[in-house]
Design an enzyme around this catalytic site. Structure first.
Site, PDB file in Angstrom:
ATOM      1  N   GLY A 251     -24.994  -9.419  20.140  1.00  0.00           N
ATOM      2  CA  GLY A 251     -24.859 -10.640  20.906  1.00  0.00           C
ATOM      3  C   GLY A 251     -24.512 -10.422  22.352  1.00  0.00           C
ATOM      4  O   GLY A 251     -24.209 -11.385  23.069  1.00  0.00           O
ATOM      5  N   ASP A 252     -24.563  -9.174  22.827  1.00  0.00           N
ATOM      6  CA  ASP A 252     -24.296  -8.889  24.239  1.00  0.00           C
ATOM      7  C   ASP A 252     -25.059  -7.623  24.612  1.00  0.00           C
ATOM      8  O   ASP A 252     -25.946  -7.187  23.877  1.00  0.00           O
ATOM      9  CB  ASP A 252     -22.792  -8.768  24.490  1.00  0.00           C
ATOM     10  CG  ASP A 252     -22.405  -9.218  25.894  1.00  0.00           C
ATOM     11  OD1 ASP A 252     -23.171  -8.967  26.838  1.00  0.00           O
ATOM     12  OD2 ASP A 252     -21.321  -9.828  26.053  1.00  0.00           O
ATOM     13  N   ASP A 253     -24.709  -6.997  25.743  1.00  0.00           N
ATOM     14  CA  ASP A 253     -25.468  -5.866  26.258  1.00  0.00           C
ATOM     15  C   ASP A 253     -25.592  -4.759  25.214  1.00  0.00           C
ATOM     16  O   ASP A 253     -24.635  -4.447  24.508  1.00  0.00           O
ATOM     17  CB  ASP A 253     -24.794  -5.292  27.505  1.00  0.00           C
ATOM     18  CG  ASP A 253     -24.682  -6.303  28.631  1.00  0.00           C
ATOM     19  OD1 ASP A 253     -25.578  -7.155  28.767  1.00  0.00           O
ATOM     20  OD2 ASP A 253     -23.686  -6.235  29.376  1.00  0.00           O
TER      21      ASP A 253
END
Length: 467
Positions: A251-253
């Site tokens: 859900g992120d980098d």
């Protein structure tokens, strides 16, 4: 385009690795640390210390006692802690030097869902506070400080943080402290993390901070796209880092290179440098490869190639802001394939998130010598969003041989940036339209030997023993 399950995604990208031409151009290149293939002379199973792999019994004391026992063998060639098949529920525990933590096939280390099993520890000095909330932070599930020669590996065992309870608390604003990572090694060197699956981390998955000589190979990292701040691999104020042959969906980098936050990162002053990323595949709601936004200690000499990002928001991202200070320079990213990505290249100087009000607004970051080349992309909404800082232009941004199928009528949006380009489709924005060749080759970062990081690593890698 909607994809099937995460497991099917893994099979799809493995097929791409085997047949796409872009993955084979450097398939023989590796950051292998050349460890000596000797078996650790001492080995114990976690079951010998009373652990029960039923997914219900809390085994924190068993892990702590086993590692305490194995510490007596640190000066006798090191030791291995074997985790057999089963579900081994635990809270936070610390590693030691000269240790192999081995997870067998079907072994799952489960993070406890009771926050009391994740003690509160001090914030990192280069951040000055917890990343999400002021004050300290919850201790990492698997943690090590001031270590050398540590291997975390196995026969594709799993480390599952059971992060959903933490994500709910974050969304509901009921967290008292920053939620914890799955693995963090701090002030350590000679680290190998390989052949494992990481699931559902409460926060960042793998976080080497203030480390040297770290290799992360052949890992799968997954968390739901809706999970907040579940970055995959975050080298932070660290040097000589190799990341290769990884599949990440979070859900992120996917990979985020960092070096401290505003005045705390400037004061701590430890950069991230000599970082190699190869054969990374994945998807994310954020960026495939990111630098920042916490980059106040500086980031330099980053080399990435053979990257495949699909169904994602951003391919390549650099995030910074007025007040960060520091620098990002000498970045070389090539041989990237993008599919169904909103923004191919995003360099953002307006990422205004600060730890407190004591930062210096006159601390301006230096962003220079960023080379991005040999990129192809289908189903791209926007080619680039490149926004420097007024009075602090991003300079020597060089784009070469980039072909993107873009749906936006305004494919590029550029401001406060200077640089050059060649062979771009769609054509570059005005600040980057001047040709690289022949006058400006020396203005662009083009490492003579992009494998120098791995050769440097091999000179200092004799510390590693096999599992």
């Amino acid at each position: 385009m909607k994809r099937p399950s995460a497991l099917v995604d893994v099979f799809l990208v493995l097929a791409l690795f085997s047949c796409n031409s872009w993955t084979t151009r450097s398939s023989s290149e590796s950051c292998n640390p050349n460890y000596v293939e000797d078996i650790r002379p001492h080995s114990v199973s976690i079951t010998e210390f009373g652990a029960v792999g039923d997914g219900i019994t809390l085994n924190t004391k068993a892990f702590q006692n086993a590692i305490f026992y194995l510490n007596s063998f640190a000066d006798k060639g090191g030791a291995k802690l074997f985790v057999p098949a089963g579900q081994w529920l635990t809270g936070s525990f610390d590693l030691i030097s000269h240790l192999t933590l081995w997870l067998d096939k079907d072994a799952v280390i489960l993070g406890s869902t009771n926050s009391d099993d994740w003690p509160i520890v001090d914030s990192l000095p280069s951040y000055g506070r917890g990343r999400e909330l002021p004050g300290g932070r919850h201790k990492i599930l698997i943690y090590g400080n001031n270590l050398t020669d540590v291997i975390i590996t196995g026969n594709n065992g799993t480390i599952d943080g059971q992060g959903s309870i933490w994500w709910s608390r974050f969304r509901n604003k009921t967290l008292d402290y920053t939620h914890p990572h799955l693995v963090e090694l701090m002030n350590s060197s000679g680290i190998l993390i390989s052949n494992l699956t990481f699931l559902n981390s409460p926060f960042w998955n793998i976080h080497p901070v203030y480390c040297s000589h770290v290799t992360v190979q052949n890992v799968t990292i997954h968390a739901p796209s809706s999970s907040p701040n579940t970055d995959g691999i975050n080298p932070d104020s660290s040097d000589d880092i190799c990341i290769e042959d990884c599949y990440i969906s979070t859900g992120d980098d996917l990979v985020a290179i960092k070096s401290g936050w505003d005045e705390y990162g400037i004061s701590f002053g430890r950069p991230s440098t000599n970082i190699v990323i190869r054969r990374l595949v994945g998807k994310t709601t954020s960026a495939g490869i990111a630098i920042g936004s916490e980059m106040s200690g500086g980031v330099s000499d980053v080399f990435a190639e053979d990257i495949y990002i699909f169904d994602s928001h951003t391919g390549i991202g650099i995030k910074t802001a007025r007040g960060r200070g520091g620098y990002v320079r000498n970045v070389y990213i090539s041989k990237m394939t993008l599919d169904n990505v909103d923004i191919a290249i995003r360099l953002n100087g307006l990422y205004k998130e600060h730890p407190d009000d004591d930062y210096n607004p006159d601390a301006l970051p230096v962003i220079e010598k960023i080379t991005i080349k040999d990129v192809i992309g289908e189903n791209i909404k926007r080619a680039g969003l490149i926004q420097g800082i007024k009075g602090d232009n991003f300079v020597n941004i060089c784009l070469s041989n980039i072909t993107l199928s873009v749906s936006s009528k305004t494919p590029w949006n550029c401001s406060n940036v200077e640089g050059y380009s060649d062979l771009l489709s769609p054509e570059a924005c005005d600040p980057l339209e001047e040709s690289i060749f022949p006058e400006h080759v020396s203005d662009c970062y083009n490492p003579e030997n992009p494998l120098r990081s791995s050769s440097t690593r091999n000179q200092g890698a004799s510390w590693l023993l096999s599992w």
